[in-house]
Enzyme design. Sequence first.
Site, PDB file in Angstrom:
ATOM      1  N   GLU A  32      14.981  -2.394  -7.417  1.00  0.00           N
ATOM      2  CA  GLU A  32      14.029  -1.272  -7.367  1.00  0.00           C
ATOM      3  C   GLU A  32      14.225  -0.389  -8.592  1.00  0.00           C
ATOM      4  O   GLU A  32      15.341   0.054  -8.865  1.00  0.00           O
ATOM      5  CB  GLU A  32      14.236  -0.477  -6.073  1.00  0.00           C
ATOM      6  CG  GLU A  32      13.549   0.884  -6.033  1.00  0.00           C
ATOM      7  CD  GLU A  32      12.030   0.839  -6.277  1.00  0.00           C
ATOM      8  OE1 GLU A  32      11.336   0.054  -5.628  1.00  0.00           O
ATOM      9  OE2 GLU A  32      11.556   1.617  -7.145  1.00  0.00           O
ATOM     10  N   ARG A 106       4.744   8.362   4.805  1.00  0.00           N
ATOM     11  CA  ARG A 106       5.264   7.176   4.117  1.00  0.00           C
ATOM     12  C   ARG A 106       6.762   7.304   3.848  1.00  0.00           C
ATOM     13  O   ARG A 106       7.522   6.348   3.968  1.00  0.00           O
ATOM     14  CB  ARG A 106       4.502   6.947   2.799  1.00  0.00           C
ATOM     15  CG  ARG A 106       4.976   5.718   2.023  1.00  0.00           C
ATOM     16  CD  ARG A 106       4.222   5.581   0.712  1.00  0.00           C
ATOM     17  NE  ARG A 106       4.699   4.446  -0.065  1.00  0.00           N
ATOM     18  CZ  ARG A 106       5.780   4.471  -0.853  1.00  0.00           C
ATOM     19  NH1 ARG A 106       6.494   5.589  -0.964  1.00  0.00           N
ATOM     20  NH2 ARG A 106       6.147   3.389  -1.511  1.00  0.00           N
ATOM     21  N   TYR A 217      -4.567  13.870   9.779  1.00  0.00           N
ATOM     22  CA  TYR A 217      -3.821  13.571  11.010  1.00  0.00           C
ATOM     23  C   TYR A 217      -2.410  14.167  10.896  1.00  0.00           C
ATOM     24  O   TYR A 217      -1.934  14.459   9.792  1.00  0.00           O
ATOM     25  CB  TYR A 217      -3.761  12.060  11.283  1.00  0.00           C
ATOM     26  CG  TYR A 217      -3.380  11.189  10.111  1.00  0.00           C
ATOM     27  CD1 TYR A 217      -2.053  10.997   9.734  1.00  0.00           C
ATOM     28  CD2 TYR A 217      -4.366  10.536   9.370  1.00  0.00           C
ATOM     29  CE1 TYR A 217      -1.714  10.183   8.662  1.00  0.00           C
ATOM     30  CE2 TYR A 217      -4.043   9.717   8.293  1.00  0.00           C
ATOM     31  CZ  TYR A 217      -2.708   9.543   7.945  1.00  0.00           C
ATOM     32  OH  TYR A 217      -2.373   8.741   6.879  1.00  0.00           O
ATOM     33  N   ASP A 294       0.753  -4.725  -2.120  1.00  0.00           N
ATOM     34  CA  ASP A 294      -0.211  -4.296  -3.139  1.00  0.00           C
ATOM     35  C   ASP A 294      -0.151  -5.172  -4.387  1.00  0.00           C
ATOM     36  O   ASP A 294      -1.149  -5.312  -5.098  1.00  0.00           O
ATOM     37  CB  ASP A 294       0.037  -2.837  -3.533  1.00  0.00           C
ATOM     38  CG  ASP A 294      -0.621  -1.859  -2.581  1.00  0.00           C
ATOM     39  OD1 ASP A 294      -1.107  -2.298  -1.525  1.00  0.00           O
ATOM     40  OD2 ASP A 294      -0.645  -0.651  -2.882  1.00  0.00           O
TER      41      ASP A 294
HETATM   42  C1  LIG Z   1      -4.709   7.554  -0.242  1.00  0.00           C
HETATM   43  C2  LIG Z   1      -4.080   6.348   0.363  1.00  0.00           C
HETATM   44  C3  LIG Z   1      -4.034   6.233   1.751  1.00  0.00           C
HETATM   45  C4  LIG Z   1      -3.494   5.089   2.326  1.00  0.00           C
HETATM   46  N1  LIG Z   1      -3.498   4.998   3.691  1.00  0.00           N
HETATM   47  C5  LIG Z   1      -3.015   3.877   4.275  1.00  0.00           C
HETATM   48  C6  LIG Z   1      -2.993   3.766   5.700  1.00  0.00           C
HETATM   49  O1  LIG Z   1      -3.405   4.679   6.420  1.00  0.00           O
HETATM   50  N2  LIG Z   1      -2.493   2.622   6.250  1.00  0.00           N
HETATM   51  C7  LIG Z   1      -2.013   1.588   5.477  1.00  0.00           C
HETATM   52  O2  LIG Z   1      -1.583   0.566   6.035  1.00  0.00           O
HETATM   53  N3  LIG Z   1      -2.015   1.680   4.115  1.00  0.00           N
HETATM   54  C8  LIG Z   1      -2.501   2.786   3.502  1.00  0.00           C
HETATM   55  N4  LIG Z   1      -2.489   2.898   2.146  1.00  0.00           N
HETATM   56  C9  LIG Z   1      -1.977   1.776   1.340  1.00  0.00           C
HETATM   57  C10 LIG Z   1      -0.482   1.759   1.249  1.00  0.00           C
HETATM   58  O3  LIG Z   1       0.026   2.998   0.816  1.00  0.00           O
HETATM   59  C11 LIG Z   1      -0.059   0.657   0.260  1.00  0.00           C
HETATM   60  O4  LIG Z   1      -0.789  -0.518   0.521  1.00  0.00           O
HETATM   61  C12 LIG Z   1       1.415   0.338   0.434  1.00  0.00           C
HETATM   62  O5  LIG Z   1       2.202   1.499   0.256  1.00  0.00           O
HETATM   63  C13 LIG Z   1       1.838  -0.746  -0.575  1.00  0.00           C
HETATM   64  O6  LIG Z   1       3.206  -1.024  -0.418  1.00  0.00           O
HETATM   65  P1  LIG Z   1       3.925  -1.998  -1.423  1.00  0.00           P
HETATM   66  O7  LIG Z   1       5.341  -2.086  -0.924  1.00  0.00           O
HETATM   67  O8  LIG Z   1       3.155  -3.246  -1.586  1.00  0.00           O
HETATM   68  O9  LIG Z   1       3.876  -1.260  -2.836  1.00  0.00           O
HETATM   69  P2  LIG Z   1       4.530   0.128  -3.306  1.00  0.00           P
HETATM   70  O10 LIG Z   1       4.689   1.056  -2.170  1.00  0.00           O
HETATM   71  O11 LIG Z   1       3.746   0.573  -4.482  1.00  0.00           O
HETATM   72  O12 LIG Z   1       6.014  -0.276  -3.777  1.00  0.00           O
HETATM   73  C14 LIG Z   1       6.272  -0.956  -4.982  1.00  0.00           C
HETATM   74  C15 LIG Z   1       7.719  -0.675  -5.388  1.00  0.00           C
HETATM   75  O13 LIG Z   1       8.045  -1.503  -6.513  1.00  0.00           O
HETATM   76  C16 LIG Z   1       8.786  -0.747  -7.443  1.00  0.00           C
HETATM   77  N5  LIG Z   1       8.609  -1.389  -8.757  1.00  0.00           N
HETATM   78  C17 LIG Z   1       7.463  -1.497  -9.480  1.00  0.00           C
HETATM   79  N6  LIG Z   1       7.681  -2.209 -10.613  1.00  0.00           N
HETATM   80  C18 LIG Z   1       8.992  -2.562 -10.603  1.00  0.00           C
HETATM   81  C19 LIG Z   1       9.812  -3.331 -11.510  1.00  0.00           C
HETATM   82  N7  LIG Z   1       9.322  -3.895 -12.612  1.00  0.00           N
HETATM   83  N8  LIG Z   1      11.131  -3.496 -11.205  1.00  0.00           N
HETATM   84  C20 LIG Z   1      11.663  -2.960 -10.065  1.00  0.00           C
HETATM   85  N9  LIG Z   1      10.909  -2.233  -9.173  1.00  0.00           N
HETATM   86  C21 LIG Z   1       9.592  -2.044  -9.437  1.00  0.00           C
HETATM   87  C22 LIG Z   1       8.168   0.658  -7.346  1.00  0.00           C
HETATM   88  O14 LIG Z   1       9.041   1.649  -7.839  1.00  0.00           O
HETATM   89  C23 LIG Z   1       7.937   0.760  -5.832  1.00  0.00           C
HETATM   90  O15 LIG Z   1       9.053   1.294  -5.165  1.00  0.00           O
HETATM   91  C24 LIG Z   1      -2.983   4.043   1.520  1.00  0.00           C
HETATM   92  C25 LIG Z   1      -2.982   4.165   0.131  1.00  0.00           C
HETATM   93  C26 LIG Z   1      -3.522   5.316  -0.448  1.00  0.00           C
HETATM   94  C27 LIG Z   1      -3.511   5.439  -1.935  1.00  0.00           C
END
Ligand SMILES: Cc1cc2nc3c(=O)[nH]c(=O)nc-3n(C[C@H](O)[C@H](O)[C@H](O)COP(=O)(O)OP(=O)(O)OC[C@H]3O[C@@H](n4cnc5c(N)ncnc54)[C@H](O)[C@@H]3O)c2cc1C
Length: 397
Positions: A32, A106, A217, A294
């Site tokens: 991370e 979150r 909420y 994502d």
């Molecule tokens: C306004 C908004 C509202 C939302 N509401 C909802 C909801 O109600 N319900 C829901 O299910 N989803 C919701 N989402 C979506 C949700 O927040 C994301 O889909 C989710 O957080 C994605 O998680 P992730 O672990 O895939 O990515 P992230 O949370 O982006 O985590 C990626 C991690 O990788 C790390 N990283 C990046 N590059 C590197 C690298 N090269 N080397 C090491 N580490 C790295 C980053 O630091 C980060 O910690 C919402 C999003 C937004 C913007």
Amino acid sequence: MDLPVLVCGAGIGGLTAALALARTRCRVVVLERADQLAEVGAGLQLSPNATHVLADLGLLEPVRALACEPEAIRIRSARDGSDLARVPLGATIKARHGAPYLVVHRGDLQRVLADAVHATPAIDLRLGTVLTEVDVGESSVSGRSPAGLRQVSGTGSALIGADGVRSFVRQSVLGGPPARFSGRTAYRATVPADLVPGALLRETGLWLGRNAHLVHYPVRSGKEFNIVALVEEDWNEDDWSAPASRPDLLARFAGWPSEARELLDLPDHWLKWALCAVDAGTPWASGRTALLGDAAHAMLPFAAQGAAMAIEDAAVLANCLAEKGKSVTDALLSYQSRRQARVARVQRTAAENARIYHLGWPVCLARDAVLKRKSPEALLARFDWIYGWRPPRLGNA
Ligand SMILES: Cc1cc2nc3c(=O)[nH]c(=O)nc-3n(C[C@H](O)[C@H](O)[C@H](O)COP(=O)(O)OP(=O)(O)OC[C@H]3O[C@@H](n4cnc5c(N)ncnc54)[C@H](O)[C@@H]3O)c2cc1C
């Protein structure tokens, strides 16, 4: 697998994947880039398809202790404040799908996952480690950080890119596309719950307006109130927490009903987040590398399913890698084929909601009339295919 699985990213997806993999007796190294897991982001709605996975990991109760369980989603018109529909949640949705619909900060969800990771000896979480170079060999994958950083990375049997919307693994290892900016921005803020009328703390509120909508909420066991205003605008920076202009935001909602404006007036500070998407149809897996969350399929938050899909991915990925007699490459391809069609359909639903939520006059009148006619049962049935999903069994390797 003799070598650990390398997971790049300790967001909701990466941490859940690490825990699910550990359940199947894999060793995991999580890399991370952040020095610490800060409280970035704001609220998340977690529907039963996601809370089922948390329950399987033994984490539903600690998450529920920090979350709230809204009674309903109340949908209102931003033209006149009138009620358009009420989607029952609470006990109704729990009885329908066997797991609760929660709303959670979150940061709280990430902390519960990180605590569980720290308590799992099979998982090695390396903070302050930016993955910048990857070698994929025939029998292993190694990742490296740039010289000078505190930690170097490691060698593993597979590399899982859970590194978010602007994924390094997607673009540099799998040769995938950059994220596409959607032309929309989310403004996010939380305020103390005692500033808000009590009735609003029992439900999720959704207001539909022209080129904008508003969601709110409670979070933090009802102690804080999360407000998200989504607007169409041309701003695109890579940050979970860029400061936003309060006067600009208030000006955009000037013509909205007083109840909505009073809520928007509460926070002193807003943060904003450019909404980007990654087409779920592009490849997620090749050789010993796969994407999750994502990184694979960032979507508009209009179906509140981005994190939920990352959590589902984690359970399916662990289950595929635990299947006996399969090579890592085949297991990752099997993960992709079990996930892609469903996630693409959720993405299409989110994009369709984006169009419908922001309709202007007079077409919004037709939308409002349809919503007003729908029974609670009809409103719930529309989401059965999303919320009714069940995770595969974990720990059956
Ligand atoms: C306004 C908004 C509202 C939302 N509401 C909802 C909801 O109600 N319900 C829901 O299910 N989803 C919701 N989402 C979506 C949700 O927040 C994301 O889909 C989710 O957080 C994605 O998680 P992730 O672990 O895939 O990515 P992230 O949370 O982006 O985590 C990626 C991690 O990788 C790390 N990283 C990046 N590059 C590197 C690298 N090269 N080397 C090491 N580490 C790295 C980053 O630091 C980060 O910690 C919402 C999003 C937004 C913007």
